[in-house]
Design a protein around this motif. Sequence first.
Motif, PDB file in Angstrom:
ATOM      1  N   ASP A  26      66.982 -31.683  28.752  1.00 43.07           N
ATOM      2  CA  ASP A  26      68.181 -32.108  29.644  1.00 43.07           C
ATOM      3  C   ASP A  26      67.725 -32.476  30.666  1.00 43.07           C
ATOM      4  OD1 ASP A  26      70.446 -31.728  27.988  1.00 43.07           O
ATOM      5  OD2 ASP A  26      70.350 -28.837  28.883  1.00 43.07           O
ATOM      6  N   ASP A  27      66.203 -32.712  30.690  1.00 42.67           N
ATOM      7  CA  ASP A  27      66.217 -33.117  32.580  1.00 42.67           C
ATOM      8  C   ASP A  27      65.853 -35.272  32.506  1.00 42.67           C
ATOM      9  OD1 ASP A  27      65.949 -31.000  32.971  1.00 42.67           O
ATOM     10  OD2 ASP A  27      63.759 -30.884  31.904  1.00 42.67           O
ATOM     11  N   ILE A  28      66.366 -35.181  31.027  1.00 41.32           N
ATOM     12  CA  ILE A  28      66.681 -37.157  31.372  1.00 41.32           C
ATOM     13  C   ILE A  28      67.399 -37.727  30.748  1.00 41.32           C
ATOM     14  CG2 ILE A  28      63.898 -37.011  30.651  1.00 41.32           C
ATOM     15  CD1 ILE A  28      64.141 -36.987  28.091  1.00 41.32           C
ATOM     16  N   LEU A  29      67.821 -39.213  30.580  1.00 43.77           N
ATOM     17  CA  LEU A  29      68.957 -39.672  29.219  1.00 43.77           C
ATOM     18  C   LEU A  29      68.454 -39.674  27.949  1.00 43.77           C
ATOM     19  CD1 LEU A  29      69.024 -43.547  30.214  1.00 43.77           C
ATOM     20  CD2 LEU A  29      67.050 -41.730  31.069  1.00 43.77           C
ATOM     21  N   ALA A  30      69.843 -39.856  27.509  1.00 42.54           N
ATOM     22  CA  ALA A  30      69.311 -39.956  25.954  1.00 42.54           C
ATOM     23  C   ALA A  30      68.825 -40.910  25.890  1.00 42.54           C
ATOM     24  CB  ALA A  30      69.983 -39.725  24.939  1.00 42.54           C
ATOM     25  N   ILE A  31      67.418 -41.009  24.888  1.00 40.42           N
ATOM     26  CA  ILE A  31      67.104 -42.351  24.279  1.00 40.42           C
ATOM     27  C   ILE A  31      66.417 -42.303  23.224  1.00 40.42           C
ATOM     28  CG2 ILE A  31      65.058 -43.441  25.016  1.00 40.42           C
ATOM     29  CD1 ILE A  31      64.026 -41.670  27.144  1.00 40.42           C
ATOM     30  N   PHE A  32      67.283 -43.908  22.414  1.00 39.61           N
ATOM     31  CA  PHE A  32      66.985 -44.336  21.012  1.00 39.61           C
ATOM     32  C   PHE A  32      65.245 -44.516  20.861  1.00 39.61           C
ATOM     33  CE2 PHE A  32      68.378 -46.912  17.414  1.00 39.61           C
ATOM     34  CZ  PHE A  32      68.235 -45.775  16.598  1.00 39.61           C
TER      35      PHE A  32
END
Length: 467
Positions: free
Chosen positions: A434-440
């Motif tokens: 939850d500390d970062i954005l989602a990354i594909f």
Amino acid sequence: MSIMKNFLNVILILCVCLNWCFTEGAEEKESGKVDSYTFQVSSLFPSSSSSCTPSSKASNKKSSLRVVHMHGACSHLSSNKDARLDHDEILRRDQARVKSIHSKLLKNNADGVSKAKSTELPAKDGSTLDSANYIVTVGIGTPEHDISLVFDTGSDLTWTQCQPCLGSCYSQQEPIFNPSLSSSYHNVSCSSPMCGNHPSCNSVTSCRYRIRYGDGSATIGVLAKEKFTLTNSDVLEDVYFGCGENNTGLFNGAAGILGLGRGKLSIPSQTTTTYNNIFSYCLPSSASNTGHLTFGSAGISESVKYTPISSFPSSSLYGIDIVGIRVGDKELEITPTSFSTDGAIIDSGTVITRLPTKVYAEMSSVFKEKMSSYKTTSGRSILDTCYDFTGLATVTIPTIAFTFSGGTVVKLDGIGILYQITQSQVCLAFAGDDDILAIFGNVQQTTLEIVYDVAGGRVGFAPNGCS
């Protein structure tokens, strides 16, 4: 006669039934409704064979160069074909990269200084270099000097180590580029619009750059222009790049970075008039296979489905909107606010896909439920959903499909669902944070054709991009 007639009727009914069953299965597969993959466990791990299987997609293109694994069967550079992966280090550096991206977003600081043609570069899987990134080989200078660069959609400025190393240079496989031996090299002045208001311009005439990465590695040098040779028929004049004079860190033998971001100094941005700001790639499925990195629109699959690029996370990174995820036949409970805090990006350099903790927790739970017949084992680093496939010939895992804005559904290749450490430790290749954005990430991108139509403001996906 009656017995024979009845026998024939039974055969006819059986054939009709079999034909219906196979057709049903084919139609189901064609419609994308198949909710599991069954494959050989041995196919998850590198082959002991020394043979190389080239990408047919790249081989059929006029300007194609092979994508090869640095230490794989396809490489001519590797001195150690049996180099082993250090998975803990790969995952540690992956987390450092993710934190670096997050830091970049917080500071709003992208990399760089404070009828179209198409061509292909050789993309090489660098995972055995403990980075799990992909590299390409390009020619630089006059005469041409070949260098291997990590290609990165999360960076803008392309840079390579340069002689003389005024500070320090890390070890790389090819000879370090010497600009004094190139007749096409020249520095960029501080007055250039591409330089910007760099503090060092108060005391020197040449524009300088400085980039620091999340793991503490860095490159410092001068902004310059040089000729880049992609293929014999694709030569780019006066490309802005960083000539690194003081470079520290672990770039695993690669000579630097090829920047494919959205900023003005990236290669796609600099070659807009040549390639229409379009590029695509396919990441190879293993060290014994090849893929491709292509500039321009020629040869792009007709089956590509596009989703709009979102500029919310950063004007340099490639933002995407994830609106749905399906595990097998189960749709996860994703709401409009699930990814709203930071959004999501697609990134060639991040290994493991990151999801919001709540979304990942549900994905892991559903995956575990559908894998309940298999033996679980301990996690590894950021990976916590792992299995022991020792002694098994085949395994069946649920499919995973992402839905992006615009209704684009992308089903991951089977190899893009699992991260293989050993046969006794195979993990779901996703993590919650939850500390970062989602990354594909790039594990999930494996074997897909990923198309970046920057001019059109969209990213596309198609299956079987390498073959």
